[in-house]
Design an enzyme around this catalytic site. Structure first.
Site, PDB file in Angstrom:
ATOM      1  CG  HIS A  54      16.428 -17.204  25.579  1.00 55.64           C
ATOM      2  ND1 HIS A  54      15.402 -16.426  26.071  1.00 55.64           N
ATOM      3  CD2 HIS A  54      16.804 -16.643  24.414  1.00 55.64           C
ATOM      4  CE1 HIS A  54      15.182 -15.429  25.245  1.00 55.64           C
ATOM      5  NE2 HIS A  54      16.003 -15.527  24.219  1.00 55.64           N
TER       6      HIS A  54
HETATM    7  O1  LIG Z   1      12.885  -6.065  20.826  1.00 59.97           O
HETATM    8  P1  LIG Z   1      14.028  -6.660  21.588  1.00 59.97           P
HETATM    9  O2  LIG Z   1      15.057  -5.654  22.002  1.00 59.97           O
HETATM   10  O3  LIG Z   1      13.530  -7.486  22.734  1.00 59.97           O
HETATM   11  O4  LIG Z   1      14.755  -7.642  20.541  1.00 59.97           O
HETATM   12  C1  LIG Z   1      15.720  -8.573  20.975  1.00 59.97           C
HETATM   13  C2  LIG Z   1      15.328  -9.962  20.490  1.00 59.97           C
HETATM   14  O5  LIG Z   1      14.044 -10.275  20.973  1.00 59.97           O
HETATM   15  P2  LIG Z   1      12.821 -10.578  19.999  1.00 59.97           P
HETATM   16  O6  LIG Z   1      12.773  -9.587  18.894  1.00 59.97           O
HETATM   17  O7  LIG Z   1      13.058 -11.958  19.466  1.00 59.97           O
HETATM   18  O8  LIG Z   1      11.631 -10.513  20.912  1.00 59.97           O
HETATM   19  C3  LIG Z   1      16.341 -10.967  20.993  1.00 59.97           C
HETATM   20  O9  LIG Z   1      15.965 -12.301  20.671  1.00 59.97           O
HETATM   21  P3  LIG Z   1      15.917 -13.420  21.841  1.00 59.97           P
HETATM   22  O10 LIG Z   1      15.344 -14.668  21.209  1.00 59.97           O
HETATM   23  O11 LIG Z   1      17.330 -13.632  22.324  1.00 59.97           O
HETATM   24  O12 LIG Z   1      14.999 -12.886  22.928  1.00 59.97           O
HETATM   25  C4  LIG Z   1      17.659 -10.626  20.348  1.00 59.97           C
HETATM   26  O13 LIG Z   1      18.634 -11.561  20.720  1.00 59.97           O
HETATM   27  C5  LIG Z   1      18.136  -9.236  20.742  1.00 59.97           C
HETATM   28  O14 LIG Z   1      19.289  -8.960  20.000  1.00 59.97           O
HETATM   29  C6  LIG Z   1      17.097  -8.160  20.548  1.00 59.97           C
HETATM   30  O15 LIG Z   1      17.061  -7.727  19.179  1.00 59.97           O
HETATM   31  P4  LIG Z   1      17.128  -6.226  18.654  1.00 59.97           P
HETATM   32  O16 LIG Z   1      18.188  -6.304  17.618  1.00 59.97           O
HETATM   33  O17 LIG Z   1      17.476  -5.302  19.768  1.00 59.97           O
HETATM   34  O18 LIG Z   1      15.781  -5.936  18.076  1.00 59.97           O
END
Ligand SMILES: O=P(O)(O)O[C@H]1[C@H](OP(=O)(O)O)[C@@H](OP(=O)(O)O)[C@H](O)[C@@H](O)[C@H]1OP(=O)(O)O
Length: 433
Positions: A54
């Site tokens: 996305h």
């Molecule tokens: O650190 P956050 O809360 O932003 O983590 C997100 C995930 O982001 P990412 O670690 O990839 O930067 C998110 O992935 P995305 O591709 O949809 O942006 C993920 O879906 C979401 O569950 C968050 O993961 P977390 O389990 O809270 O670390």
């Protein structure tokens, strides 16, 4: 246009797509035609499948809370007399609210509109008006709003570029395919809920490198060192990234983190992605088996159709998450390091292949293109619009059969039930590199 923060190339999965392809900063629709040329003059493109993350999104609620805590701490305790701190105190409001929780922003819609136009420029025989109107372009998406809305934006981009009005597409929401991690019990139990699975990340949080980052941030603010925890240090880094990716601002918050700090914080994020979504634990990669098989089933079908002269499925666009792309890339063997990334080897890993700032920014995309050539069907892979050879295959567009042979073990195995259904008997194993 204000200059990008000097640390913008270290934002990992919170990075802007333009940092990976900087030529887009001057012209967001520019395409390097040599990267999408057929392998040779006798080849014709027959099919394209893209797996796309996305677009740019708001922070998740967890990170919005951390940003709020950092803001409070700065307002209450910061003593230094920097002009940028006055700017934060006097001119920066905490405008993020928890309900924004990971939703797509306008820049994220643009990411997909522009990507659609560039892919249509790069592959005009496939992403064409004729194929759109003929129902030969299909979409699959994760159910998350940021993905569904990215698909809408991608379609708008196609319509604008190809001069087509509303079309009813073959479009499905499929979480078993695009959010396979939510359906893999061994991944949920063994990695997501298992506190020791991300031990290297936790260890790195208390490493000398991270303590130095915290100390330097505290010194810039002139607050006691113990006020800046690892989470608050990371919140400062993320805040700089979000202000930039969402609003194109070089925010005063970026002054809290210099390049050396950013390299440490980038590594901390790479450790998370590596141990949660890539090579750290076998199950993270194997959880993507459904997507792997779906991809090859589709390619097999196209190869079969080519033989009979009727390819009905020209383009499939699949939209998911960093959690979708990274396990699949790792299952395919891309960006594998000789050694695991650990809390201890930050320095040694400076030249690492596994760098999510380059691999998985917003709107990151894996593109597989099948070509019908005189000597057989060939497959080309592109990551973020740049051709990338399959691991251990030197030909940039090998025969499809060669790629199949290369992944034969996975094609004959990679059984989701076996990898993902409890009990596994052994618990989660670190992968052996
Ligand atoms: O650190 P956050 O809360 O932003 O983590 C997100 C995930 O982001 P990412 O670690 O990839 O930067 C998110 O992935 P995305 O591709 O949809 O942006 C993920 O879906 C979401 O569950 C968050 O993961 P977390 O389990 O809270 O670390």
């Amino acid at each position: 246009r204000p200059p990008a923060p000097p640390i913008a190339s270290y934002f990992g999965t919170k990075g802007r797509y333009e940092e990976v392809n900087p030529y887009l900063i001057d012209d967001i629709l520019s395409v390097n035609k040599s990267w999408s040329e057929p392998p040779s003059a006798d080849c014709r493109p027959a099919h394209l499948t893209a797996v796309v993350r996305h677009g740019t999104r708001f922070p998740t609620a967890k990170n919005i809370r951390r940003i709020g805590r950092l803001h409070d701490a700065v307002l209450r305790h910061a003593r230094s007399a920097h002009a940028w701190l006055d700017e934060i105190r006097a001119g920066w409001d905490m405008w993020y609210t928890e309900d924004m929780d990971g939703r797509l922003v306008e820049k994220g819609r643009d990411d997909h509109r522009h990507l659609a136009a560039r892919l249509a420029t790069a592959f005009p025989a496939l992403i064409s008006r004729e194929n759109l109107l003929g129902g030969r372009v299909a979409f699959v998406t994760s159910s998350k709003h940021r993905c569904v809305e990215s698909v809408e934006a991608f379609q708008q981009g196609l319509h604008g570029f190809l001069g087509v009005k509303e079309i009813s597409y073959r479009q499905t929401v499929n979480d078993k395919l695009m959010r396979f991690f939510d359906h893999c019990k061994n991944f949920i139990e063994g990695v997501e809920k298992n506190k020791t699975a991300l031990r290297e990340v936790e260890l790195f949080k208390s490493s000398a490198e991270m303590r130095n980052v915290q100390k330097r941030i505290a010194d810039r603010l002139q607050v006691p060192h113990d006020y800046i925890t690892p989470d608050l240090a990371e919140a400062a880094f993320f805040l700089c990234s979000y202000e930039f990716s969402i609003k194109s601002l070089n925010s005063p918050w970026c002054n809290l983190v210099d390049e050396a700090d950013a390299q440490v914080l980038e590594y901390k994020n790479d450790l998370k992605q590596y141990w949660k979504r890539a090579y750290g634990h076998d199950v993270s990669r194997k959880s993507s088996c459904p997507l792997f098989h779906d991809l090859f089933r589709r390619l097999d079908q196209v190869v079969y159709d080519i033989r009979f002269g009727v390819v009905t499925d020209a383009v499939t666009i699949k939209v998911g998450h960093a959690e979708t792309l990274l396990p699949l890339l790792s299952l395919l063997g891309f960006f594998r390091n000789d050694k695991h990334l650990t809390a201890m080897n930050f320095r040694e890993q400076r030249q690492r292949a596994f760098r999510t700032s380059q691999i998985a920014p917003y709107a990151a995309n894996l593109v597989f293109v099948l070509y019908e050539c005189d000597d057989g069907v060939r497959l080309r892979f592109l990551l973020n619009e740049r051709p990338l050879a399959f691991p251990d295959l030197s030909d940039p567009a090998p025969l499809y059969q060669t790629v199949r042979d290369h992944y034969m073990r996975l094609l004959n195995g990679c059984d989701f039930q076996k990898e993902c259904e409890l009990p596994r008997g052994r618990g989660t194993t670190r992968s052996e590199l």
